[in-house]
Structures are given as C-alpha cells and as structure tokens.
Design an enzyme around this catalytic site. Structure first.
Site, PDB file in Angstrom:
ATOM      1  N   TRP A   1       0.831  -1.208   0.000  1.00 17.99           N
ATOM      2  CA  TRP A   1       0.000   0.000   0.000  1.00 17.99           C
ATOM      3  C   TRP A   1       0.865   1.258   0.000  1.00 17.99           C
ATOM      4  CZ3 TRP A   1      -4.342  -0.810  -2.060  1.00 17.99           C
ATOM      5  CH2 TRP A   1      -5.090  -1.962  -1.776  1.00 17.99           C
TER       6      TRP A   1
ATOM      7  N   LYS B   1     -12.656  -1.732   6.535  1.00 18.81           N
ATOM      8  CA  LYS B   1     -11.982  -2.633   7.463  1.00 18.81           C
ATOM      9  C   LYS B   1     -12.499  -2.453   8.897  1.00 18.81           C
ATOM     10  CE  LYS B   1      -8.798  -2.923   3.935  1.00 18.81           C
ATOM     11  NZ  LYS B   1      -8.000  -2.093   3.037  1.00 18.81           N
TER      12      LYS B   1
ATOM     13  N   ASP C   1      -1.802   6.644   6.400  1.00 23.04           N
ATOM     14  CA  ASP C   1      -2.869   5.755   5.930  1.00 23.04           C
ATOM     15  C   ASP C   1      -3.148   4.751   7.053  1.00 23.04           C
ATOM     16  OD1 ASP C   1      -4.426   3.811   4.757  1.00 23.04           O
ATOM     17  OD2 ASP C   1      -3.081   3.403   3.069  1.00 23.04           O
TER      18      ASP C   1
END
Ligand SMILES: *Cc1c(COP(=O)(O)O)cnc(C)c1O
Length: 358
Positions: free
Chosen positions: A102, A194, A170
C-alpha cells in the site's frame, strides 16, 4: 440463519448489533417512512445522521476542533493522489517510508505530482519489519507512512518525529483499533471497509491550517478545502455508508471507546500469536516488535498444506483465510468486529490441524 467467522482483509465483518439495527430501520428510518438509502442528503434526518457520525468519531479519537473530519468517496486509493494534489505544492517533494504494497501504491500516485524520497524501506526483508533509522529530508511538503500494513502484517508502534513537517498516515486497516494521538498528524485517512463500515466511504481527518494549499488545477471534488467547507456535502455523499459508519461508532462508544477496544484487540492478537509461536508447523514471517494487531499472516511449509488449511477451516465456519495474492500463505484479519470467540476457534483449529498434519 448461519453466520460465519469471516477473516477477510476487507470488506470484513461488521458488528451484529450494527447489522440488526440497520435491518430494523431499513424500511422506516425513525418514523420518516423511508430508508436512509432513499433520503435526501439535504434532509433534516440525514443532517443529524452525518452530524452524529462526526460527533461520535471525534469523541472516539479525541479529535480537536482544529481538525476537520471529512466523509469522502473513492477509497483510500483516491487519497494516494489527493494527498499530493493538496499538499505537494510548495516544495514539490515529500518523504515516504516504504513498508509494503500500500505504501508503494501511495508513492506511485505521489510521483505524478512531484518528487518522492523513499527515506526508508523494509523491502530488503519482504516488508517483515518497520524501519527505524532514517532522516527526514529538508524542504519537503510532508512525510507519509502506512500506519498498519494490511498485506504484510506490520504496524508502526512509534511514529517518526517530523518536527514542523506534516505527518500523513494511511490508517485504513487499523483506525479505531488502538489509541492514536491525532495531534501528531497533519492528516489521517482510512477506507471504511476494514474497521468502520461499507467500502467506498473514506474518512479523512485534516488539520485546518493545511486546507487550501492545493495545486491550482485541482478539481473541486478532490480539494480538501472544498470538502471541508461543504461539510462533506459538496455533492451527494455516500449517505448509507455514512449511516452505517455512524452505527459502528455508536457500537464502539457503548463498548467503552477505543481504549476498551484496544484491550480486546491485544487479547485477540495474543491468542493467535501464541498459537503460532507454539506451533511446529506454522510460522509467522513478521518481526515480533512490529506485529499488527489486525492482520496476521502465517504459513504452513507447503502450498498444499496452506490450501488444505483454508478448505478445512471453511467447513468449520472460519472463512477467507488465504493470504493476499501477492504474498500467498495464510492471513487472519481480526478487525474490531471479529468476536474473540472467532479468534479462539481459529487458534483451536490451528492446533488441531497441526496435530493431524505434522
Ligand atoms: C485496503 C487498503 C487500502 C485500499 O483501500 P481502497 O478503499 O480499496 O482504496 C489502502 N491502504 C491500506 C493500508 C489498506 O489496507
């Protein structure tokens, strides 16, 4: 009705309390005679949904008034581009710490707008740890980290000291899972799927002095200042997803907030990590100190055994235990909504499978 323990990395489990409440309110939201999905985003009823969601999140994360909370669309992946579009204007340069897939995606987008300094990386050891020795560059617009690495199973436990340079993080896969000090950050972003609600919704927490620093040609929808000024209602927001996230926040508040959740998450992670530590069959690839509380990758010695584990677990109602396609092996994602019983069942199954296959 049958519910399984779903260990998916995302979208993932939601608290049953939230799903039941949404189901009760599906056809008639609080006497309005309509579903939240059918409701104008300019209505009084929706105004209170979005305001309550924001108030709850502020309470949960202790977000000061000097920060704006935005409910946006496009997932965390859109933030990979929105961050540089809005922040990279002065020096056209930013520092990134590369801790996994990511982070790399975030860097790819930032490179479209300026210079990306990779000041540290754990790629040399397959992203199995969080780098510690690095120096923040001079004349940069921000420093970017991936707080929790969903695919590789690591997390930052100490933050880089960036001085006056805004720290951007993030936190898609660990927001609300443990306490973080929001005031250490210029901006925090997280996709909802999530730990907060349905996919698509993205939460951004931004320090107000960082609004309005975008490149001149940034489209309105992608400007933080436009979104903040419009209170996330510049256009039609993902209304239903915001409603569900609001219920998730309410659920967390009832449970005792993030501190209480963190304690449960520590307990859940400990159950799995100790099962793996005791195991003679399974191994965990992650540096102990940097282990994630949310995403736990592990593996048997062969692909065949991994596959067997996944299919036998499925029969037991323990689903989606395959590792990410890019790394293989196994992975248990145990987000806030995963009950402790699900984790205990998985640990038991790990021990049983080991006995039968060693
Ligand atoms: C899931 C995830 C993303 C991508 O989120 P999308 O909503 O699919 O764009 C980005 N970063 C991290 C850390 C993630 O876990």
């Amino acid at each position: 009705m049958k519910r399984v323990y779903n260990f998916s990395a995302g979208p993932s489990m939601l608290p049953e309390w939230v799903l039941n409440r949404a189901s009760e309110e599906m056809l008639d939201y609080k006497g309005s005679g309509m579903s939240v999905m059918e409701m104008s985003h300019r209505s009084k009823a929706f105004a209170s949904i979005i305001e309550n969601a924001e108030t709850s999140l502020r309470k949960l994360m202790n977000i000061p008034e000097s920060y704006s909370v935005l409910f946006l669309q496009g997932g965390a992946s859109t933030q990979f581009a929105m961050v540089p579009m809005n922040f990279m204007c002065k020096y056209k340069s930013a520092d990134y710490i590369n801790t996994g897939s990511w982070s790399k995606k975030a860097m790819t987008e930032a490179k479209l707008f300026g210079n990306v300094n990779v000041i540290a990386s754990s790629e040399d050891k397959k992203f199995s740890y969080i780098p510690e020795n690095y120096t923040i560059s001079k004349d940069i617009d921000y420093v970017h980290i991936t707080g929790n690495n969903t695919i590789e199973g690591t997390r930052f436990t100490t933050l880089p000291d960036t001085g006056d340079v805004p720290l951007v993080a993030d936190y898609s896969s660990s927001i609300l899972s443990e306490e973080i000090d929001v005031t250490k950050f210029g901006l925090i972003y997280a996709g909802a799927q999530k730990n907060m609600g349905p996919a698509g919704l993205t939460v951004v927490i931004i320090r107000n002095d960082l609004l309005g620093k975008h490149f001149e040609n940034t489209p309105s929808m992608l400007r933080y200042d436009v979104q903040a000024k419009g209170k996330s209602l510049y256009n039609t927001p993902p209304c239903y997803s915001i409603y569900i996230a609001g219920l998730v926040f309410e659920w967390l508040l009832q449970l005792g907030g993030v501190k209480a959740m963190e304690k449960i998450n520590m307990e859940k992670a400990e159950i799995l990590y100790s099962a793996l530590e005791e195991s003679k069959l399974f191994t965990s690839p992650v540096n102990k100190k940097d282990r994630s509380l949310m995403n736990i990758p592990f593996m048997a010695p062969t692909d065949e055994l991994n596959k067997k584990f996944i299919s036998e677990a499925e029969v037991m109602g323990l689903t989606t235990l395959g590792g990410h396609a890019s790394v293989g092996g196994l992975r248990a994602s145990i987000y806030n909504a995963m009950p402790i019983d699900g984790v205990k069942k998985l640990a038991e199954f790990i021990r049983k499978f080991e006995k039968e296959n060693i």
